[in-house]
Scaffold this active site. Structure first.
Site, short mmCIF file in Angstrom:
data_model
loop_
_atom_site.label_atom_id
_atom_site.label_comp_id
_atom_site.label_asym_id
_atom_site.label_seq_id
_atom_site.Cartn_x
_atom_site.Cartn_y
_atom_site.Cartn_z
CG LEU A 158 -2.15 0.90 1.16
CD1 LEU A 158 -3.16 0.40 0.18
CD2 LEU A 158 -2.67 1.05 2.73
CG HIS A 159 2.65 2.75 -3.48
ND1 HIS A 159 2.11 1.52 -3.91
CD2 HIS A 159 2.94 3.72 -4.18
CE1 HIS A 159 1.81 2.09 -5.35
NE2 HIS A 159 2.58 3.00 -5.47
NE ARG A 160 -1.97 3.16 -7.24
CZ ARG A 160 -1.02 3.79 -8.45
NH1 ARG A 160 -0.96 5.09 -8.45
NH2 ARG A 160 -0.79 3.13 -9.27
#
Length: 315
Positions: A158-160
């Protein structure tokens, strides 16, 4: 991380380092253009090949075109329909000025035709990322996954910014993970941005417990060794949607849209949205076992060969 990727993927050291670093989209794009123009003037290439949808893709394609150099775009034609994504802007602008458009899935051809691109510029060549995946899978296939002793297990990325910069949305995603972790051990290599926001919002306690295994960012081969034996992937990454489809591993994408629809229509991907209920609904659908995927056309590890053949014949 860049040195690890060069080592893992057996990439020769670059002849040029642009040394741009991080910054806002405008600052980063502008610095790349300034530095890459020097390279083009020194080397006078016949064509510049750009890949994907990052800021360097956009910057280098514009720089080349301004110097009357042909632009070759690998992974052309992908569209999410979401202009809030910086990558969508990069894709559209790059495709609009490219001379060769190498497409990874049939939706890309449809998108480019709708945008008026001529047939003689558009080529369905398959997915270059799957070439890399299959090449490196040979190195690690026999290695046990760190998650094997916890099987069945899931892997999460998860990074957005749209997911982790909004506290309410980030909290809902974590609440869904807590429910899933009641059944599956969850391995979570945490992106620096995600880690920072966990701390800023005081949400670290939501990822505590014996079924959560928090890891630092992993080099490509180490990460592949981890997830190749997972029973489920949860991600907001574009690339992992494709790689999971290529290996037949179920994937839940935590986004409202995807520019890679073939992973849903033919592959193993489920689009969940970003709400707790949406993610849990997708998890329930996964648990039903009704989603059966197949490998899309030309995702066979030979995309680079096809691209080179086309370029050789056309120049």
């Amino acid at each position: 991380m860049s040195k690890a990727f060069f080592d893992d993927l057996e990439i020769p050291q670059p002849d040029y380092f642009l040394n741009v670093g991080s910054g806002s989209h405008a600052v980063q794009t502008a610095k790349i253009m300034v530095e890459f123009e020097k390279v083009c003037l020194d080397e006078t290439p016949d064509a510049v090949l750009v890949v994907g949808d990052v800021n360097s893709t956009l910057a280098c394609s514009i720089t080349a075109k301004k110097l009357d150099i042909d632009v070759v775009h690998v992974e052309a034609g992908l569209r999410s329909g979401d202009m809030q994504m910086p990558e969508e802007i990069n894709r559209i602008v790059t495709d609009s000025i490219s001379d060769y458009l190498f497409v990874s899935e049939k939706s890309g051809i449809e998108n480019l035709k709708a945008e008026g691109k001529s047939d003689d510029k558009v080529f369905l060549t398959g997915n270059i990322m799957i070439d890399t995946l299959f090449h490196n899978l040979k190195k690690v296939r026999s290695l046990p996954s760190p998650g094997a002793e916890h099987a069945p297990f899931a892997v999460m990325t998860l990074h957005r910014p749209s997911n982790v910069d909004d506290k309410d949305k980030f909290t809902e995603i974590l609440e869904a993970l807590q429910v899933i972790a009641e059944e599956l051990t969850l391995f979570f290599p945490i992106h620096p941005r995600t880690k920072k926001q966990l701390e800023n919002f005081g949400l670290e306690s939501m990822l505590e417990g014996p079924r959560f295994h928090l890891l630092p960012p992993l080099p490509y081969l180490e990460f592949l060794t981890l997830w190749k034996d997972a029973s489920l992937l949860l991600t907001d990454s574009g690339g992992l949607q494709e790689e999971s489809t290529a290996l037949g591993i179920p994937c839940i994408t935590i986004r409202e849209n995807t520019e890679r629809p073939v992973t849903i229509e033919e592959g193993t991907n489920l689009l969940a949205g970003t709400t707790k209920q949406g993610i849990l609904d997708a998890y329930k659908a996964h648990r039903s076992g009704n989603k059966k995927g197949k490998i899309p056309e030309l995702w066979d590890g030979k995309t680079a060969e096809r691209i080179l053949d086309i370029l050789r014949k056309s120049r």
